[in-house]
Design a protein around this motif. Structure first.
Motif, PDB file in Angstrom:
ATOM      1  N   UNK A 266      20.456  15.013 -11.022  1.00  0.00           N
ATOM      2  CA  UNK A 266      20.640  15.300  -9.597  1.00  0.00           C
ATOM      3  C   UNK A 266      21.857  16.202  -9.443  1.00  0.00           C
ATOM      4  N   UNK A 267      21.656  17.318  -8.778  1.00  0.00           N
ATOM      5  CA  UNK A 267      22.723  18.289  -8.535  1.00  0.00           C
ATOM      6  C   UNK A 267      23.445  18.681  -9.825  1.00  0.00           C
ATOM      7  N   UNK A 268      22.673  18.892 -10.905  1.00  0.00           N
ATOM      8  CA  UNK A 268      23.227  19.345 -12.176  1.00  0.00           C
ATOM      9  C   UNK A 268      23.905  18.265 -13.002  1.00  0.00           C
ATOM     10  N   UNK A 269      23.851  17.013 -12.550  1.00  0.00           N
ATOM     11  CA  UNK A 269      24.469  15.899 -13.269  1.00  0.00           C
ATOM     12  C   UNK A 269      23.387  14.944 -13.746  1.00  0.00           C
ATOM     13  N   UNK A 270      23.654  14.262 -14.860  1.00  0.00           N
ATOM     14  CA  UNK A 270      22.748  13.233 -15.374  1.00  0.00           C
ATOM     15  C   UNK A 270      23.269  11.856 -14.962  1.00  0.00           C
ATOM     16  N   UNK A 271      22.331  10.972 -14.624  1.00  0.00           N
ATOM     17  CA  UNK A 271      22.649   9.596 -14.268  1.00  0.00           C
ATOM     18  C   UNK A 271      21.713   8.669 -15.031  1.00  0.00           C
ATOM     19  N   UNK A 272      22.256   7.564 -15.522  1.00  0.00           N
ATOM     20  CA  UNK A 272      21.451   6.553 -16.193  1.00  0.00           C
ATOM     21  C   UNK A 272      21.491   5.290 -15.341  1.00  0.00           C
ATOM     22  N   UNK A 273      20.320   4.909 -14.871  1.00  0.00           N
ATOM     23  CA  UNK A 273      20.179   3.710 -14.053  1.00  0.00           C
ATOM     24  C   UNK A 273      19.549   2.629 -14.925  1.00  0.00           C
ATOM     25  N   UNK A 274      20.174   1.458 -14.957  1.00  0.00           N
ATOM     26  CA  UNK A 274      19.697   0.362 -15.792  1.00  0.00           C
ATOM     27  C   UNK A 274      19.476  -0.873 -14.938  1.00  0.00           C
ATOM     28  N   UNK A 275      18.284  -1.443 -15.052  1.00  0.00           N
ATOM     29  CA  UNK A 275      17.983  -2.742 -14.441  1.00  0.00           C
ATOM     30  C   UNK A 275      17.853  -3.710 -15.601  1.00  0.00           C
ATOM     31  N   UNK A 276      18.747  -4.682 -15.630  1.00  0.00           N
ATOM     32  CA  UNK A 276      18.776  -5.661 -16.708  1.00  0.00           C
ATOM     33  C   UNK A 276      17.777  -6.778 -16.435  1.00  0.00           C
ATOM     34  N   UNK A 277      17.370  -7.454 -17.481  1.00  0.00           N
ATOM     35  CA  UNK A 277      16.385  -8.522 -17.381  1.00  0.00           C
ATOM     36  C   UNK A 277      16.832  -9.624 -16.419  1.00  0.00           C
ATOM     37  N   UNK A 278      18.143  -9.856 -16.313  1.00  0.00           N
ATOM     38  CA  UNK A 278      18.649 -10.907 -15.427  1.00  0.00           C
ATOM     39  C   UNK A 278      18.753 -10.459 -13.968  1.00  0.00           C
ATOM     40  N   UNK A 279      18.326  -9.223 -13.669  1.00  0.00           N
ATOM     41  CA  UNK A 279      18.348  -8.717 -12.299  1.00  0.00           C
ATOM     42  C   UNK A 279      19.566  -7.883 -11.961  1.00  0.00           C
ATOM     43  N   UNK A 280      20.554  -7.824 -12.839  1.00  0.00           N
ATOM     44  CA  UNK A 280      21.740  -7.007 -12.590  1.00  0.00           C
ATOM     45  C   UNK A 280      21.374  -5.528 -12.711  1.00  0.00           C
ATOM     46  N   UNK A 281      22.213  -4.680 -12.178  1.00  0.00           N
ATOM     47  CA  UNK A 281      21.930  -3.254 -12.087  1.00  0.00           C
ATOM     48  C   UNK A 281      23.186  -2.466 -12.411  1.00  0.00           C
ATOM     49  N   UNK A 282      23.023  -1.342 -13.056  1.00  0.00           N
ATOM     50  CA  UNK A 282      24.142  -0.416 -13.226  1.00  0.00           C
ATOM     51  C   UNK A 282      23.636   1.008 -13.036  1.00  0.00           C
ATOM     52  N   UNK A 283      24.519   1.842 -12.566  1.00  0.00           N
ATOM     53  CA  UNK A 283      24.223   3.256 -12.370  1.00  0.00           C
ATOM     54  C   UNK A 283      25.424   4.027 -12.888  1.00  0.00           C
ATOM     55  N   UNK A 284      25.218   4.808 -13.937  1.00  0.00           N
ATOM     56  CA  UNK A 284      26.323   5.493 -14.591  1.00  0.00           C
ATOM     57  C   UNK A 284      26.091   6.996 -14.621  1.00  0.00           C
TER      58      UNK A 284
END
Length: 136
Positions: free
Chosen positions: A66-84
């Protein structure tokens, strides 16, 4: 500083009022905040989706640009989320992706020219995530 009494009558000190509000926020409200608004998803290009099938994991990974940048979105098995946000470097093997905040273990991802997502460290790439064909 805010003082809060817990169920065990212990007093907990919370340095910032915003942290207190975060703690009081309902699970439903947290999910709403994590959900992408429609206007935010329009400008993002999904590069790929994978599943980390190693024992006890099962994380769902989505890499997008998005807008020339890479992002990694992770949804963990326990329902937690991260966006890096990821830094990236083009190599002969593909695109080397590292957490923008850094990684003390020297780990990174390699997005190969065949759209495989590999987990790597300074000595080798040790795992390749399974492409999530159901989400494609």
């Amino acid at each position: 500083m805010t003082l809060v009494r817990s169920n065990t009558d212990k007093v907990i000190q919370i340095e910032k009022g915003s942290k207190l509000k975060e703690m009081e926020m309902s699970v439903v409200e947290k999910r709403k905040r994590l959900s992408w608004r429609e206007d935010e998803t329009v400008n993002r290009e999904v590069v790929g989706r994978w599943i980390d099938e190693r024992p006890l994991l099962g994380d769902n990974l989505t890499l997008y640009k998005q807008e020339g940048k890479y992002f990694l979105e992770t949804w963990y098995l326990d329902g937690c989320h991260s966006l890096d946000e990821m830094t990236f470097e083009q190599t002969d093997d593909g695109i080397k992706l590292e957490d923008k905040g850094g990684n003390i273990f020297g780990e990174y991802f390699m997005l190969t020219n065949n759209n495989e997502l590999k987990f790597c460290n300074s000595s080798s790439c040790y795992y390749t995530a399974k492409a999530d064909t159901a989400a494609a």
